[in-house]
Design a protein around this motif. Structure first.
Motif, PDB file in Angstrom:
ATOM      1  N   CYS A   1      64.455   2.885  42.608  1.00 29.73           N
ATOM      2  CA  CYS A   1      65.756   3.306  43.125  1.00 29.73           C
ATOM      3  C   CYS A   1      66.604   3.990  42.059  1.00 29.73           C
ATOM      4  CB  CYS A   1      66.501   2.100  43.690  1.00 29.73           C
ATOM      5  SG  CYS A   1      68.031   2.508  44.562  1.00 29.73           S
ATOM      6  N   LEU A   2      66.470   3.573  40.813  1.00 36.89           N
ATOM      7  CA  LEU A   2      67.286   4.109  39.726  1.00 36.89           C
ATOM      8  C   LEU A   2      66.652   5.323  39.055  1.00 36.89           C
ATOM      9  CD1 LEU A   2      68.434   0.724  38.140  1.00 36.89           C
ATOM     10  CD2 LEU A   2      69.710   2.203  39.707  1.00 36.89           C
ATOM     11  N   GLY A   3      65.568   5.822  39.627  1.00 34.51           N
ATOM     12  CA  GLY A   3      64.974   7.054  39.127  1.00 34.51           C
ATOM     13  C   GLY A   3      64.201   6.912  37.840  1.00 34.51           C
ATOM     14  N   HIS A   4      63.671   5.719  37.562  1.00 31.41           N
ATOM     15  CA  HIS A   4      62.954   5.505  36.311  1.00 31.41           C
ATOM     16  C   HIS A   4      61.587   6.182  36.297  1.00 31.41           C
ATOM     17  CE1 HIS A   4      65.553   1.707  35.371  1.00 31.41           C
ATOM     18  NE2 HIS A   4      66.210   2.855  35.303  1.00 31.41           N
ATOM     19  N   GLY A   5      61.175   6.740  37.442  1.00 30.74           N
ATOM     20  CA  GLY A   5      59.950   7.513  37.463  1.00 30.74           C
ATOM     21  C   GLY A   5      60.033   8.764  36.597  1.00 30.74           C
ATOM     22  N   CYS A   6      61.262   9.152  36.208  1.00 28.50           N
ATOM     23  CA  CYS A   6      61.418  10.275  35.273  1.00 28.50           C
ATOM     24  C   CYS A   6      60.954   9.898  33.875  1.00 28.50           C
ATOM     25  CB  CYS A   6      62.884  10.711  35.210  1.00 28.50           C
ATOM     26  SG  CYS A   6      63.490  11.465  36.720  1.00 28.50           S
ATOM     27  N   TYR A   7      60.872   8.596  33.589  1.00 30.68           N
ATOM     28  CA  TYR A   7      60.561   8.123  32.247  1.00 30.68           C
ATOM     29  C   TYR A   7      59.253   7.356  32.174  1.00 30.68           C
ATOM     30  CZ  TYR A   7      65.524   9.051  32.267  1.00 30.68           C
ATOM     31  OH  TYR A   7      66.739   9.655  32.448  1.00 30.68           O
ATOM     32  N   LEU A   8      58.754   6.918  33.323  1.00 29.91           N
ATOM     33  CA  LEU A   8      57.559   6.085  33.359  1.00 29.91           C
ATOM     34  C   LEU A   8      56.592   6.618  34.398  1.00 29.91           C
ATOM     35  CD1 LEU A   8      59.361   2.615  33.594  1.00 29.91           C
ATOM     36  CD2 LEU A   8      58.481   3.645  31.509  1.00 29.91           C
ATOM     37  N   ARG A   9      55.314   6.482  34.130  1.00 29.50           N
ATOM     38  CA  ARG A   9      54.321   6.714  35.181  1.00 29.50           C
ATOM     39  C   ARG A   9      53.853   5.374  35.751  1.00 29.50           C
ATOM     40  NH1 ARG A   9      52.065  11.723  32.543  1.00 29.50           N
ATOM     41  NH2 ARG A   9      52.795  13.381  33.906  1.00 29.50           N
ATOM     42  N   SER A  10      53.909   4.340  34.927  1.00 31.25           N
ATOM     43  CA  SER A  10      53.581   3.007  35.406  1.00 31.25           C
ATOM     44  C   SER A  10      54.437   2.012  34.643  1.00 31.25           C
ATOM     45  CB  SER A  10      52.094   2.694  35.224  1.00 31.25           C
ATOM     46  OG  SER A  10      51.756   2.680  33.847  1.00 31.25           O
ATOM     47  N   GLU A  11      54.528   0.785  35.181  1.00 30.20           N
ATOM     48  CA  GLU A  11      55.389  -0.228  34.569  1.00 30.20           C
ATOM     49  C   GLU A  11      54.820  -1.596  34.883  1.00 30.20           C
ATOM     50  OE1 GLU A  11      58.859  -2.909  34.006  1.00 30.20           O
ATOM     51  OE2 GLU A  11      57.646  -2.623  35.788  1.00 30.20           O
ATOM     52  N   THR A  12      54.876  -2.499  33.914  1.00 26.87           N
ATOM     53  CA  THR A  12      54.448  -3.871  34.146  1.00 26.87           C
ATOM     54  C   THR A  12      55.596  -4.823  33.852  1.00 26.87           C
ATOM     55  OG1 THR A  12      53.620  -4.073  31.879  1.00 26.87           O
ATOM     56  CG2 THR A  12      52.042  -3.390  33.571  1.00 26.87           C
ATOM     57  N   VAL A  13      55.588  -5.970  34.526  1.00 29.37           N
ATOM     58  CA  VAL A  13      56.627  -6.984  34.343  1.00 29.37           C
ATOM     59  C   VAL A  13      55.998  -8.258  33.810  1.00 29.37           C
ATOM     60  CG1 VAL A  13      58.449  -8.329  35.440  1.00 29.37           C
ATOM     61  CG2 VAL A  13      57.927  -6.065  36.294  1.00 29.37           C
ATOM     62  N   ILE A  14      56.502  -8.739  32.687  1.00 25.32           N
ATOM     63  CA  ILE A  14      56.146 -10.064  32.199  1.00 25.32           C
ATOM     64  C   ILE A  14      57.395 -10.921  32.257  1.00 25.32           C
ATOM     65  CG2 ILE A  14      54.237  -9.274  30.751  1.00 25.32           C
ATOM     66  CD1 ILE A  14      56.087  -9.342  28.363  1.00 25.32           C
ATOM     67  N   GLU A  15      57.238 -12.219  32.067  1.00 21.41           N
ATOM     68  CA  GLU A  15      58.342 -13.145  32.307  1.00 21.41           C
ATOM     69  C   GLU A  15      59.586 -12.800  31.499  1.00 21.41           C
ATOM     70  OE1 GLU A  15      59.323 -17.955  32.218  1.00 21.41           O
ATOM     71  OE2 GLU A  15      57.335 -17.212  31.665  1.00 21.41           O
ATOM     72  N   ARG A  16      59.414 -12.433  30.223  1.00 14.77           N
ATOM     73  CA  ARG A  16      60.593 -12.200  29.400  1.00 14.77           C
ATOM     74  C   ARG A  16      61.397 -10.981  29.853  1.00 14.77           C
ATOM     75  NH1 ARG A  16      56.742 -10.986  24.986  1.00 14.77           N
ATOM     76  NH2 ARG A  16      56.467  -8.733  24.806  1.00 14.77           N
ATOM     77  N   ASP A  17      60.743 -10.055  30.585  1.00 13.94           N
ATOM     78  CA  ASP A  17      61.473  -8.901  31.103  1.00 13.94           C
ATOM     79  C   ASP A  17      62.561  -9.320  32.077  1.00 13.94           C
ATOM     80  OD1 ASP A  17      59.860  -7.198  29.650  1.00 13.94           O
ATOM     81  OD2 ASP A  17      58.465  -6.863  31.302  1.00 13.94           O
ATOM     82  N   LEU A  18      62.299 -10.371  32.853  1.00 12.16           N
ATOM     83  CA  LEU A  18      63.248 -10.808  33.872  1.00 12.16           C
ATOM     84  C   LEU A  18      64.451 -11.523  33.268  1.00 12.16           C
ATOM     85  CD1 LEU A  18      60.795 -12.116  36.616  1.00 12.16           C
ATOM     86  CD2 LEU A  18      61.676  -9.812  36.270  1.00 12.16           C
ATOM     87  N   LEU A  19      64.389 -11.824  31.967  1.00 13.91           N
ATOM     88  CA  LEU A  19      65.488 -12.529  31.297  1.00 13.91           C
ATOM     89  C   LEU A  19      66.368 -11.592  30.495  1.00 13.91           C
ATOM     90  CD1 LEU A  19      63.455 -15.619  30.008  1.00 13.91           C
ATOM     91  CD2 LEU A  19      64.701 -15.381  32.164  1.00 13.91           C
ATOM     92  N   VAL A  20      66.009 -10.307  30.446  1.00 14.36           N
ATOM     93  CA  VAL A  20      66.788  -9.337  29.674  1.00 14.36           C
ATOM     94  C   VAL A  20      68.016  -8.945  30.478  1.00 14.36           C
ATOM     95  CG1 VAL A  20      66.799  -7.067  28.585  1.00 14.36           C
ATOM     96  CG2 VAL A  20      64.722  -8.449  28.552  1.00 14.36           C
TER      97      VAL A  20
END
Length: 429
Positions: free
Chosen positions: A295-314
């Motif tokens: 939704c925030l248009g991060h496809g302009c900066y990433l082709r793929s993305e992964t989420v690990i637990e610490r990402d959800l705490l940032v």
């Protein structure tokens, strides 16, 4: 899996990565169209000195317009080691290339994990590139139009061991004192060197700041699109409305540092894949996080993305944060806004506060300290909100505090409050 099988797996990953780039039509060497490049796996070349063919792992052959023989070669040697590559292997690889290609070649060592810092000296002495590639992590091409797109310090941390772990990139490379976050950048550097030209040195454009109010507006627009009224948001309906393919996998997937990967997003395919979770509420936040990237248009900066637990705490950026941290902060803010919608959340908090008889006695509508008579209703409020919106207690409490709805004066945190509560209960009985 033996060493040969590991090496073959790495070759397969690299070959697929290069073929995907070629299929997308990305330019190689910044000058040559992808249709002037051939990508070969396990090719063999005649060696007059040895009087028999010599095999290489993966080779890019680059042709000039109208020529039938390659203008230059980029040769990849895949080593799936856990530690630094021995100098003897680097020397053997260098000698083998020299016998076949002479000076029209660039050699690159491909590894799957971070290397000891001594590998930098080996690469310099042998004029080799070092590439780290694995089947997890971020495929970053941010901003895709810029020469240097991700901070050099961040890319360096992907290749050489350091004190602090950072989120993994799928691809990162080092050559001639420079660091690269995509194979296109690396090959562009080789091409300019081969033609005797210097890098254009285009400056990097940082990921722009998006205010919390703007993120809230994005989330509100999405919720209006699915006619949300109250309760737990239907995230599957949100994905459908945004034409996002949502898939669930019950497998445990780990990154190179052994961290559990909760989910991933592929921006070229408009897809989200959610891996095994031990908590259904956290799974919903992971989905909201990934929706936020789209939704925030991060496809302009990433082709793929992964989420690990610490990402959800940032939830905040430090002064030395990388651009990738800003993307994670924005995605978490969006997840909070879409799973705990502002207006409905405020109404639910007020209803819960009155039901639990949490009165404002001069310290705010929701006041909590280490005394059980303030902590217990506060704890119950968080539990009720968590169940109503189907989100974790931790995310609920963070949301309360972010909106400034809590006056938290606890000195000892939850552990202290629980201990005091047990003591108080024993006294009463």
């Amino acid at each position: 899996m033996n060493s040969t099988a590991k090496g073959n797996k790495l070759e397969d990953e690299l070959f697929k990565y290069l073929i995907d780039q070629k299929d997308r039509g990305d330019r190689v060497y910044d000058l040559y169209p992808s249709d002037l490049c051939k990508i070969r796996k396990k090719p063999k070349y005649d060696c007059p000195e040895r009087k028999k063919p010599v095999e290489f792992d993966v080779v890019i052959e680059v042709y000039r317009e109208g020529r039938k023989t390659p203008h230059s070669y980029v040769v990849f040697e895949c080593k799936n080691y856990k530690s630094g590559i021995p100098e003897s292997r680097v020397t053997d690889f260098s000698d083998k290339m020299g016998r076949i290609f002479g000076h029209s070649v660039k050699g690159i060592l491909v590894v799957s994990t971070r290397l000891q810092s001594g590998a930098e000296n080996i690469a310099r002495s042998r004029s080799m590139g070092i590439v780290k590639l694995n089947d997890t992590g971020l495929d970053v091409v941010a901003d895709r139009r810029q020469w240097q797109t991700v901070e050099s310090a961040f890319v360096k941390s992907q290749i050489f061991e350091g004190e602090n772990d950072v989120k993994s990139l799928k691809f990162s490379a080092y050559f001639d004192g420079r660091f690269f976050s995509s194979i296109g950048q690396l090959l562009e550097c080789f091409g300019r060197d081969a033609d005797g030209k210097q890098s254009s040195g285009v400056s990097r454009v940082s990921v722009p700041y998006i205010s919390p109010d703007d993120i809230r507006a994005f989330a509100t627009e999405v919720l209006e699109g699915v006619d949300y009224k109250a309760g737990a948001v239907d995230l599957k309906a949100v994905c459908a409305a945004m034409s996002l393919k949502l898939k669930f996998s019950r497998k445990n997937v780990f990154d190179e540092d052994g961290m559990l990967i909760l989910g991933s997003a592929n921006f070229d395919r408009n897809s989200i894949e959610i891996n095994a979770h031990d908590n259904g509420f956290r799974e919903r936040f992971t989905i909201g996080h990934e929706i936020g990237h789209f939704c925030l248009g991060h496809g302009c900066y990433l082709r793929s993305e992964t989420v690990i637990e610490r990402d959800l705490l940032v939830d905040a950026e430090a002064s030395e944060s990388f651009d990738i941290t800003r993307l994670e902060v924005q995605a978490n803010l969006f997840a909070s806004e879409i799973i705990l919608p502002d207006q409905v959340f405020r109404i639910a908090v007020e209803v819960g506060r009155k039901r639990l008889d949490m009165r404002d006695i001069g310290f705010g509508g929701i006041y909590v300290d280490d005394n059980p008579w303030t902590y217990q209703p506060y704890n119950q409020l968080i539990s009720d909100l968590s169940q109503y919106f189907r989100v974790s207690r931790e995310a609920t409490e963070i949301r309360l505090k972010k909106l400034g709805l809590v006056n938290d004066q606890r000195k000892y945190g939850d552990a202290g409050a629980n201990l005091i509560g047990r003591i108080f209960a024993n006294i009463q009985t």
